[in-house]
Design a protein around this motif. Structure first.
Motif, PDB file in Angstrom:
ATOM      1  N   GLU A  35       0.824  -1.220   0.000  1.00  0.00           N
ATOM      2  CA  GLU A  35       0.000   0.000   0.000  1.00  0.00           C
ATOM      3  C   GLU A  35       0.853   1.262   0.000  1.00  0.00           C
ATOM      4  O   GLU A  35       0.381   2.346  -0.340  1.00  0.00           O
ATOM      5  CB  GLU A  35      -0.984   0.007   1.177  1.00  0.00           C
ATOM      6  CG  GLU A  35      -0.343   0.138   2.550  1.00  0.00           C
ATOM      7  CD  GLU A  35       0.159  -1.175   3.144  1.00  0.00           C
ATOM      8  OE1 GLU A  35       0.694  -1.142   4.268  1.00  0.00           O
ATOM      9  OE2 GLU A  35       0.015  -2.222   2.498  1.00  0.00           O
ATOM     10  N   GLN A  36       2.136   1.139   0.328  1.00  0.00           N
ATOM     11  CA  GLN A  36       3.046   2.287   0.328  1.00  0.00           C
ATOM     12  C   GLN A  36       3.678   2.538  -1.042  1.00  0.00           C
ATOM     13  O   GLN A  36       4.398   3.511  -1.233  1.00  0.00           O
ATOM     14  CB  GLN A  36       4.151   2.079   1.375  1.00  0.00           C
ATOM     15  CG  GLN A  36       3.626   1.998   2.786  1.00  0.00           C
ATOM     16  CD  GLN A  36       4.715   1.611   3.779  1.00  0.00           C
ATOM     17  OE1 GLN A  36       5.892   1.623   3.480  1.00  0.00           O
ATOM     18  NE2 GLN A  36       4.296   1.249   4.982  1.00  0.00           N
ATOM     19  N   ALA A  37       3.407   1.670  -2.001  1.00  0.00           N
ATOM     20  CA  ALA A  37       4.006   1.792  -3.330  1.00  0.00           C
ATOM     21  C   ALA A  37       3.531   3.061  -4.032  1.00  0.00           C
ATOM     22  O   ALA A  37       2.384   3.491  -3.884  1.00  0.00           O
ATOM     23  CB  ALA A  37       3.661   0.569  -4.173  1.00  0.00           C
ATOM     24  N   THR A  38       4.432   3.644  -4.805  1.00  0.00           N
ATOM     25  CA  THR A  38       4.142   4.826  -5.614  1.00  0.00           C
ATOM     26  C   THR A  38       4.469   4.510  -7.071  1.00  0.00           C
ATOM     27  O   THR A  38       5.141   3.512  -7.359  1.00  0.00           O
ATOM     28  CB  THR A  38       4.995   6.024  -5.166  1.00  0.00           C
ATOM     29  OG1 THR A  38       6.376   5.697  -5.408  1.00  0.00           O
ATOM     30  CG2 THR A  38       4.782   6.354  -3.691  1.00  0.00           C
ATOM     31  N   LEU A  39       4.035   5.376  -7.963  1.00  0.00           N
ATOM     32  CA  LEU A  39       4.359   5.192  -9.372  1.00  0.00           C
ATOM     33  C   LEU A  39       5.879   5.155  -9.562  1.00  0.00           C
ATOM     34  O   LEU A  39       6.402   4.336 -10.326  1.00  0.00           O
ATOM     35  CB  LEU A  39       3.730   6.307 -10.207  1.00  0.00           C
ATOM     36  CG  LEU A  39       3.684   6.088 -11.708  1.00  0.00           C
ATOM     37  CD1 LEU A  39       2.987   4.789 -12.066  1.00  0.00           C
ATOM     38  CD2 LEU A  39       3.014   7.260 -12.391  1.00  0.00           C
ATOM     39  N   GLU A  40       6.586   5.983  -8.826  1.00  0.00           N
ATOM     40  CA  GLU A  40       8.047   6.016  -8.909  1.00  0.00           C
ATOM     41  C   GLU A  40       8.667   4.700  -8.424  1.00  0.00           C
ATOM     42  O   GLU A  40       9.549   4.143  -9.082  1.00  0.00           O
ATOM     43  CB  GLU A  40       8.590   7.186  -8.076  1.00  0.00           C
ATOM     44  CG  GLU A  40      10.092   7.321  -8.125  1.00  0.00           C
ATOM     45  CD  GLU A  40      10.609   8.465  -7.264  1.00  0.00           C
ATOM     46  OE1 GLU A  40      11.818   8.467  -6.983  1.00  0.00           O
ATOM     47  OE2 GLU A  40       9.812   9.343  -6.868  1.00  0.00           O
ATOM     48  N   SER A  41       8.199   4.184  -7.296  1.00  0.00           N
ATOM     49  CA  SER A  41       8.781   2.932  -6.773  1.00  0.00           C
ATOM     50  C   SER A  41       8.456   1.746  -7.671  1.00  0.00           C
ATOM     51  O   SER A  41       9.278   0.851  -7.850  1.00  0.00           O
ATOM     52  CB  SER A  41       8.337   2.676  -5.330  1.00  0.00           C
ATOM     53  OG  SER A  41       6.956   2.395  -5.257  1.00  0.00           O
ATOM     54  N   VAL A  42       7.268   1.736  -8.256  1.00  0.00           N
ATOM     55  CA  VAL A  42       6.889   0.641  -9.150  1.00  0.00           C
ATOM     56  C   VAL A  42       7.705   0.710 -10.443  1.00  0.00           C
ATOM     57  O   VAL A  42       8.174  -0.316 -10.947  1.00  0.00           O
ATOM     58  CB  VAL A  42       5.371   0.661  -9.431  1.00  0.00           C
ATOM     59  CG1 VAL A  42       4.998  -0.340 -10.516  1.00  0.00           C
ATOM     60  CG2 VAL A  42       4.593   0.362  -8.165  1.00  0.00           C
ATOM     61  N   THR A  43       7.920   1.908 -10.959  1.00  0.00           N
ATOM     62  CA  THR A  43       8.733   2.073 -12.161  1.00  0.00           C
ATOM     63  C   THR A  43      10.163   1.602 -11.911  1.00  0.00           C
ATOM     64  O   THR A  43      10.768   0.924 -12.749  1.00  0.00           O
ATOM     65  CB  THR A  43       8.708   3.541 -12.628  1.00  0.00           C
ATOM     66  OG1 THR A  43       7.350   3.908 -12.898  1.00  0.00           O
ATOM     67  CG2 THR A  43       9.539   3.734 -13.882  1.00  0.00           C
ATOM     68  N   LYS A  44      10.685   1.915 -10.743  1.00  0.00           N
ATOM     69  CA  LYS A  44      12.031   1.458 -10.383  1.00  0.00           C
ATOM     70  C   LYS A  44      12.064  -0.076 -10.287  1.00  0.00           C
ATOM     71  O   LYS A  44      13.017  -0.711 -10.741  1.00  0.00           O
ATOM     72  CB  LYS A  44      12.465   2.091  -9.058  1.00  0.00           C
ATOM     73  CG  LYS A  44      13.884   1.790  -8.682  1.00  0.00           C
ATOM     74  CD  LYS A  44      14.292   2.537  -7.423  1.00  0.00           C
ATOM     75  CE  LYS A  44      15.738   2.227  -7.083  1.00  0.00           C
ATOM     76  NZ  LYS A  44      16.194   2.926  -5.895  1.00  0.00           N
ATOM     77  N   PHE A  45      11.018  -0.661  -9.702  1.00  0.00           N
ATOM     78  CA  PHE A  45      10.930  -2.126  -9.636  1.00  0.00           C
ATOM     79  C   PHE A  45      10.953  -2.721 -11.044  1.00  0.00           C
ATOM     80  O   PHE A  45      11.669  -3.688 -11.306  1.00  0.00           O
ATOM     81  CB  PHE A  45       9.658  -2.546  -8.892  1.00  0.00           C
ATOM     82  CG  PHE A  45       9.413  -4.028  -8.928  1.00  0.00           C
ATOM     83  CD1 PHE A  45      10.047  -4.871  -8.023  1.00  0.00           C
ATOM     84  CD2 PHE A  45       8.576  -4.595  -9.884  1.00  0.00           C
ATOM     85  CE1 PHE A  45       9.838  -6.249  -8.065  1.00  0.00           C
ATOM     86  CE2 PHE A  45       8.361  -5.963  -9.928  1.00  0.00           C
ATOM     87  CZ  PHE A  45       8.998  -6.787  -9.010  1.00  0.00           C
ATOM     88  N   ILE A  46      10.180  -2.143 -11.963  1.00  0.00           N
ATOM     89  CA  ILE A  46      10.127  -2.633 -13.339  1.00  0.00           C
ATOM     90  C   ILE A  46      11.516  -2.564 -13.977  1.00  0.00           C
ATOM     91  O   ILE A  46      11.957  -3.500 -14.649  1.00  0.00           O
ATOM     92  CB  ILE A  46       9.081  -1.858 -14.169  1.00  0.00           C
ATOM     93  CG1 ILE A  46       7.668  -2.215 -13.677  1.00  0.00           C
ATOM     94  CG2 ILE A  46       9.235  -2.136 -15.665  1.00  0.00           C
ATOM     95  CD1 ILE A  46       6.567  -1.330 -14.226  1.00  0.00           C
ATOM     96  N   ASP A  47      12.232  -1.454 -13.736  1.00  0.00           N
ATOM     97  CA  ASP A  47      13.577  -1.290 -14.299  1.00  0.00           C
ATOM     98  C   ASP A  47      14.535  -2.374 -13.825  1.00  0.00           C
ATOM     99  O   ASP A  47      15.485  -2.720 -14.526  1.00  0.00           O
ATOM    100  CB  ASP A  47      14.151   0.081 -13.943  1.00  0.00           C
ATOM    101  CG  ASP A  47      13.477   1.211 -14.685  1.00  0.00           C
ATOM    102  OD1 ASP A  47      12.844   0.954 -15.734  1.00  0.00           O
ATOM    103  OD2 ASP A  47      13.564   2.366 -14.214  1.00  0.00           O
TER     104      ASP A  47
END
Length: 166
Positions: free
Chosen positions: A31-43
């Motif tokens: 629930e703490q995930a952000t668009l920025e953190s998810v994009t970094k995960f994808i990278d």
């Protein structure tokens, strides 16, 4: 169908990460995930150690993630994980993605074993894993502290049956 994660998947990933019913049975604070953190995960989603794939529909729209984590070349094993958006639950998408990731694990990576653990109370997931061919291997009582309560983990595994037929 599965494919590598792409930046266009990030918003759909956030949907399940912020869905209280979906994350109820997860140990991580999604629930703490952000668009920025998810994009970094994808990278960083594809390496020798971890391979996270998008589960997509016929329109190439992200509907979930299926993963092989903690890949060990030495032991020829990996940990399996899966999550799907609520809109595809019960459609068979998770079972097809599981079949695809196991084929990738056994045919491409040449792994011997894929394993997972799940909260003991998550009966729906446990039934799904058994249906997909994973075998119960044991229970680790009070293995983790989650929301101020000890939870037991149930372990499942599947062996590369193609190896045994050689």
């Amino acid at each position: 169908m599965i494919r590598r994660l792409e930046h266009k998947d990030a918003a759909f990933m956030l949907e399940w990460m912020h869905d209280k019913d979906t994350i109820l049975n997860f140990r991580f604070p999604f629930e703490q995930a952000t668009l920025e953190s998810v994009t970094k995960f994808i990278d960083n989603s594809f390496s020798n150690r971890n391979k996270h794939f998008a589960i997509v529909n016929e329109f190439d729209e992200y509907v979930g993630t299926v993963s092989l984590k903690n890949i060990s070349e030495e032991n020829r094993s990996a940990e399996y994980a899966i999550v799907v958006r609520s809109i595809v639950r019960g459609t068979g998408a998770a079972a097809l993605a599981t079949k695809d990731i196991l084929e990738y694990a056994f045919d491409i990576l040449k792994l011997h074993k894929v394993y997972l653990n799940v909260l003991e109370r998550n009966e729906r997931a446990r039934h799904f894993y058994t249906k997909c061919g994973f075998a119960y291997e044991g229970t680790s009582k009070d293995a983790i502290l989650l929301n101020d309560r000890y939870e037991s983990l149930v372990w499942y595994g599947i062996i590369n049956d193609k190896e045994q037929k050689k």
